[in-house]
Design a protein around this motif. Structure first.
Motif, short mmCIF file in Angstrom:
data_model
loop_
_atom_site.label_atom_id
_atom_site.label_comp_id
_atom_site.label_asym_id
_atom_site.label_seq_id
_atom_site.Cartn_x
_atom_site.Cartn_y
_atom_site.Cartn_z
N VAL A 97 -81.37 27.50 47.14
CA VAL A 97 -80.88 26.69 46.10
C VAL A 97 -79.49 27.28 45.55
N LEU A 107 -81.63 22.40 48.46
CA LEU A 107 -82.52 21.83 47.74
C LEU A 107 -83.51 21.37 48.52
N THR A 137 -85.68 27.30 39.78
CA THR A 137 -84.75 26.14 40.53
C THR A 137 -84.05 25.41 39.38
N LEU A 141 -80.38 25.12 38.57
CA LEU A 141 -79.57 23.88 38.39
C LEU A 141 -78.79 23.63 37.20
N TYR A 151 -74.10 20.72 43.68
CA TYR A 151 -74.85 19.69 44.00
C TYR A 151 -74.40 18.57 42.91
N MET A 156 -79.59 16.67 41.85
CA MET A 156 -80.35 17.58 41.45
C MET A 156 -81.39 17.09 40.53
#
Ligand SMILES: Nc1nc2c(ncn2[C@@H]2O[C@H](COP(=O)(O)OP(=O)(O)OP(=O)(O)O)[C@@H](O)[C@H]2O)c(=O)[nH]1
Length: 354
Positions: A97, A107, A137, A141, A151, A156
């Motif tokens: 990630v 991901l 995670t 993110l 991302y 996400m």
């Protein structure tokens, strides 16, 4: 009750626990060997890249899972190996990630890796570890500006929602798999106990001796031998049945069984091997004490007070001690012959090998 506990241990040993341990071992072996190869494959695909971070992560993860595989091969500590592999997989998930993996696909790889946690750890620990992975995670993110991966917001949010769904489904599925396995194992144990128990007296039967006790004697020779083999047969039982009826005869069998069970050590095995015939296995017994045990039992049976049977009952005994497993078969035959002699010499007596 203690007898049934022993039986249930014997009955389950070959089934639920072993089968599940084998399942875990197979999954662990396959996932570490194949997983390591996949990681190395992707590390090679990264050869041309300028950023060596991902390459290092993949090679380190492959080395880690293979080392864990070797550790389990040498120590047979599957449970510890699985925990180490689970930690490595968790770290790999977060590293993918963080770095974004190959072409920002990091991901997507969290999905299978999250699922593996449940296979390795089971429902509850799997849920705890995957919740931690999802939380970490999510944190990465939320701070996506600070990590090398890039991302999109849609990517996400969809990944997080799908991962959460996967986690819940995997936890439910694993929970019910474990529960049905416990149910099946309990049912199997009940069936085995029923098959090796004499329904009238509650003693073990010949199937128990053949299927569990003799194999156990072979496996654990030192804890069973010298083994006293004592055959016991109620005298003139046909006459008791004929004079007092079959039901009274059954009561005699139950009372004698209780007497035998209560007069012996918990580790001694008492089986009903015929209509009015019993086989006693006294573990780690000496020659003299084997004959003494039989004599004690003979006297107690002679003194047994049975309602509606004022004349009382008696029993004859044949005794042999086997020093090793290799002598067991002959000891069973000789004990029968000694019992035969006791009957021929007038019944209500013990005949033992000197
Ligand atoms: N009540 C009852 N009788 C049984 C059971 N199983 C076998 N029997 C009877 O046990 C009797 C055994 O008789 P025999 O083998 O002639 O032996 P015995 O009369 O005890 O004579 P000895 O052994 O020589 O002393 C038979 O009549 C069987 O029917 C059972 O479960 N309950």
């Amino acid at each position: 009750m203690k007898r049934l506990d022993d039986l249930s241990q014997l009955a389950t040993r070959e089934t639920a626990d072993d089968i599940d341990a084998r399942r875990l071992r197979y999954v662990f072996n396959l996932s570490t060997i194949v997983g390591g190869l996949v990681l190395i494959f992707f590390a090679f695909r990264q050869l041309g890249s300028e950023d060596h971070r991902l390459q290092l992560v993949l090679i380190a993860a492959a080395a880690g899972v293979w080392a864990t595989f070797l550790y389990v091969r040498t120590t047979q500590q599957v449970v510890i190996g699985v925990r180490i592999a689970s930690a490595l997989v968790a770290l790999l998930s977060l590293a993918l990630v963080y770095t974004g993996g190959l072409e920002n696909t990091g991901l997507y790889w969290v999905f299978p890796l999250l699922f593996i946690q449940f296979i390795y750890l089971g429902a509850l620990p799997g849920l705890v570890v995957s919740t931690l992975i999802l939380t970490a995670t999510g944190t990465l993110l939320v701070n996506s500006d600070a990590i090398p991966a890039s991302y999109s917001y849609a990517e996400m949010s969809r990944a997080m929602a799908a991962l959460l769904t996967l986690m819940i489904l995997a936890a439910i599925s694993e929970f019910y798999r474990q529960r049905s396995q416990v149910d099946l194992s309990t049912r199997h144990t009940d069936q085995v106990i029923e098959a090796v128990t004499d329904p009238l007296t509650g003693l073990t039967n010949r199937r128990f001796l053949d299927g569990f006790f003799y194999p156990e004697c072979r496996r654990q020779e030192s804890s069973h031998f010298p083994l006293a083999v004592i055959t016991c047969d109620i005298d003139n039982f046909k006459a008791i049945n004929d004079k007092h009826g079959h039901q009274r005869g059954d009561e005699v069998l139950v009372q004698v069984s209780t007497l035998l069970r209560e007069s012996l050590r918990g580790s001694d095995v008492v089986s009903r091997v015929g209509g009015e015939e019993f086989l006693i296995m006294a573990q780690r017994a000496k020659r003299k004490s084997a004959a003494d045990i039989a004599e004690k039992l003979r006297q107690r049976i002679e003194n047994l007070e049975i309602e509606g049977l004022p004349e009382g009952i008696s029993a004859s005994f044949g005794v042999v001690v086997a020093d090793h497993y290799s002598e067991l078969k002959a000891a069973l035959l000789n004990a029968d012959q000694n019992l035969y002699r006791a009957k021929n010499e007038g019944r209500n007596r013990v005949v033992a090998d000197q």
